[in-house]
Design an enzyme around this catalytic site. Sequence first.
Site, PDB file in Angstrom:
ATOM      1  N   HIS A 136       0.350   8.022   9.109  1.00  8.40           N
ATOM      2  CA  HIS A 136      -0.655   7.947   8.244  1.00  8.40           C
ATOM      3  C   HIS A 136      -1.957   7.486   8.888  1.00  8.40           C
ATOM      4  CE1 HIS A 136      -3.018   6.482   5.009  1.00  8.40           C
ATOM      5  NE2 HIS A 136      -2.388   7.324   4.300  1.00  8.40           N
ATOM      6  N   PRO A 188       4.750   7.570   8.957  1.00  8.60           N
ATOM      7  CA  PRO A 188       4.421   6.684  10.369  1.00  8.60           C
ATOM      8  C   PRO A 188       3.223   7.116  10.741  1.00  8.60           C
ATOM      9  CG  PRO A 188       6.654   7.339  10.457  1.00  8.60           C
ATOM     10  CD  PRO A 188       6.164   8.159   9.155  1.00  8.60           C
ATOM     11  N   LYS A 231       3.483  -3.875   7.038  1.00  2.56           N
ATOM     12  CA  LYS A 231       3.582  -4.177   5.388  1.00  2.56           C
ATOM     13  C   LYS A 231       4.969  -3.757   4.869  1.00  2.56           C
ATOM     14  CE  LYS A 231      -1.338  -3.692   4.075  1.00  2.56           C
ATOM     15  NZ  LYS A 231      -1.557  -4.981   3.358  1.00  2.56           N
ATOM     16  N   SER A 235       0.844  -1.248  -0.088  1.00  4.17           N
ATOM     17  CA  SER A 235      -0.142   0.045  -0.173  1.00  4.17           C
ATOM     18  C   SER A 235       0.933   1.290  -0.051  1.00  4.17           C
ATOM     19  CB  SER A 235      -0.909  -0.135   1.237  1.00  4.17           C
ATOM     20  OG  SER A 235      -1.660   1.110   1.410  1.00  4.17           O
TER      21      SER A 235
HETATM   22  P1  NAP Z   1      -8.906  -8.402   0.823  1.00  8.47           P
HETATM   23  O1  NAP Z   1     -10.359  -8.214   0.310  1.00  8.47           O
HETATM   24  O2  NAP Z   1      -9.009  -7.836   2.501  1.00  8.47           O
HETATM   25  O3  NAP Z   1      -8.234  -9.853   1.177  1.00  8.47           O
HETATM   26  C1  NAP Z   1      -7.281 -10.120   2.183  1.00  8.47           C
HETATM   27  C2  NAP Z   1      -7.182 -11.595   1.855  1.00  8.47           C
HETATM   28  O4  NAP Z   1      -6.065 -11.822   3.029  1.00  8.47           O
HETATM   29  C3  NAP Z   1      -8.161 -12.505   2.027  1.00  8.47           C
HETATM   30  O5  NAP Z   1      -8.244 -13.594   0.946  1.00  8.47           O
HETATM   31  C4  NAP Z   1      -7.992 -13.342   3.236  1.00  8.47           C
HETATM   32  O6  NAP Z   1      -8.596 -14.482   3.534  1.00  8.47           O
HETATM   33  C5  NAP Z   1      -6.580 -13.415   3.332  1.00  8.47           C
HETATM   34  N1  NAP Z   1      -6.187 -13.727   4.686  1.00  8.47           N
HETATM   35  C6  NAP Z   1      -6.177 -12.715   5.579  1.00  8.47           C
HETATM   36  N2  NAP Z   1      -5.729 -13.530   6.847  1.00  8.47           N
HETATM   37  C7  NAP Z   1      -5.376 -14.893   6.310  1.00  8.47           C
HETATM   38  C8  NAP Z   1      -4.645 -16.096   7.064  1.00  8.47           C
HETATM   39  N3  NAP Z   1      -4.575 -16.023   8.248  1.00  8.47           N
HETATM   40  N4  NAP Z   1      -4.456 -16.923   6.362  1.00  8.47           N
HETATM   41  C9  NAP Z   1      -4.840 -17.127   4.885  1.00  8.47           C
HETATM   42  N5  NAP Z   1      -5.440 -15.955   4.292  1.00  8.47           N
HETATM   43  C10 NAP Z   1      -5.595 -14.856   4.934  1.00  8.47           C
HETATM   44  O7  NAP Z   1      -7.722  -7.519   0.213  1.00  8.47           O
HETATM   45  P2  NAP Z   1      -7.886  -6.406  -0.825  1.00  8.47           P
HETATM   46  O8  NAP Z   1      -8.978  -5.387  -0.405  1.00  8.47           O
HETATM   47  O9  NAP Z   1      -8.220  -6.910  -2.346  1.00  8.47           O
HETATM   48  O10 NAP Z   1      -6.488  -5.613  -0.807  1.00  8.47           O
HETATM   49  C11 NAP Z   1      -5.377  -6.202  -1.626  1.00  8.47           C
HETATM   50  C12 NAP Z   1      -4.284  -5.636  -1.018  1.00  8.47           C
HETATM   51  O11 NAP Z   1      -4.066  -4.151  -1.341  1.00  8.47           O
HETATM   52  C13 NAP Z   1      -3.841  -5.607   0.249  1.00  8.47           C
HETATM   53  O12 NAP Z   1      -2.367  -5.982   0.700  1.00  8.47           O
HETATM   54  C14 NAP Z   1      -4.265  -4.246   0.727  1.00  8.47           C
HETATM   55  O13 NAP Z   1      -3.549  -3.948   1.964  1.00  8.47           O
HETATM   56  C15 NAP Z   1      -3.716  -3.455  -0.348  1.00  8.47           C
HETATM   57  N6  NAP Z   1      -4.278  -2.065  -0.352  1.00  8.47           N
HETATM   58  C16 NAP Z   1      -5.559  -1.945  -0.152  1.00  8.47           C
HETATM   59  C17 NAP Z   1      -6.231  -0.613  -0.198  1.00  8.47           C
HETATM   60  C18 NAP Z   1      -7.526  -0.157   0.008  1.00  8.47           C
HETATM   61  O14 NAP Z   1      -8.086   0.687  -0.413  1.00  8.47           O
HETATM   62  N7  NAP Z   1      -8.259  -1.080   0.495  1.00  8.47           N
HETATM   63  C19 NAP Z   1      -5.331   0.332  -0.811  1.00  8.47           C
HETATM   64  C20 NAP Z   1      -4.027   0.073  -1.001  1.00  8.47           C
HETATM   65  C21 NAP Z   1      -3.404  -1.038  -0.940  1.00  8.47           C
HETATM   66  P3  NAP Z   1     -10.371 -14.720   4.150  1.00  8.47           P
HETATM   67  O15 NAP Z   1     -11.109 -14.603   2.976  1.00  8.47           O
HETATM   68  O16 NAP Z   1     -10.145 -16.277   4.561  1.00  8.47           O
HETATM   69  O17 NAP Z   1     -10.445 -13.878   4.921  1.00  8.47           O
END
Ligand code: NAP
Length: 254
Positions: free
Chosen positions: A137, A135, A151, A129
């Site tokens: 943020h 820090p 991260k 991200s």
């Molecule tokens: P997400 O929908 O929150 O998906 C997270 C995944 O991690 C899910 O498949 C979840 O599995 C898995 N997970 C969590 N704990 C686990 C464990 N103990 N064992 C195995 N799997 C586990 O992700 P997203 O929103 O598509 O985001 C993708 C990436 O982009 C992330 O790194 C996020 O931080 C980053 N990002 C997000 C934003 C934003 O605006 N949201 C912005 C910038 C970057 P379950 O389905 O089983 O829970």
Amino acid sequence: MKKVLVTGVTGRTGSIVFSKLRQYQGEFQVMGLARFPDKVQKLFNSTDGFFFGDLLKPDTLRPAFVDCQALVILTSATPRLKNPSQQGVRPEMEFPPGEMPEQIDYYGQKHQIDAAKDAGVEHIVLVGSMGGTNPAHFLNTIGNGNILIWKRKAEEYLIHSGIDYTIIRAGGLIDESGGKRELLVGKDDVLLNNPPDEIKPVITRADLAEAVVQALQHQTARNKAFDLISKPENHPGSVVTKDFATLFAQTTSG
Ligand code: NAP
């Protein structure tokens, strides 16, 4: 054929990456890693091609990595609402017990990188991200999780692992269709703090997923770490990104 494992495959971006990679029959053999078979069954109508394991139990991960050449890490700690929302009260967020960013985003990613190294994986694409240079943020305040800090620590671990890496630090993720915008790469949160034309520093999950798939295919994405956002659709003067090799060539390591 390159064997690729996608983790976080039940997530909102991981599921798109998995489905896109499945379209490259003959080029990629794609496998998914998830925690819950019922969730996989619901999303993909089948559990064929999936391994089941928990990031926090390294031994459960290892079978998924056998013979893999590439790994896509799309796992993340995910905060949830602490209390039912009430009118006039600011909603509070928390991480589920045992699933703080330190556990999921640092140790969970470290366990994947270790398993990849042991299995001889050649290339890891990690989605992180933007915001990690600050820090203070606000994302770090959510649930006292310091999510961006953990991260970043995992990114550092990957960079020093000796495995080829592509670290994509995405802007805010939105759920709109992909392939309609010009993508922009940057460094050190410049696109977050000073976006061109004061555009919102966001990207669609579909465009992010495409960038992940393209990173697996282009040498210019190897050993690079970069921020990624897009211009708005139909933004004046913008050109929809199609040439990812050139886009990645504009990026640098670390
Ligand atoms: P997400 O929908 O929150 O998906 C997270 C995944 O991690 C899910 O498949 C979840 O599995 C898995 N997970 C969590 N704990 C686990 C464990 N103990 N064992 C195995 N799997 C586990 O992700 P997203 O929103 O598509 O985001 C993708 C990436 O982009 C992330 O790194 C996020 O931080 C980053 N990002 C997000 C934003 C934003 O605006 N949201 C912005 C910038 C970057 P379950 O389905 O089983 O829970």
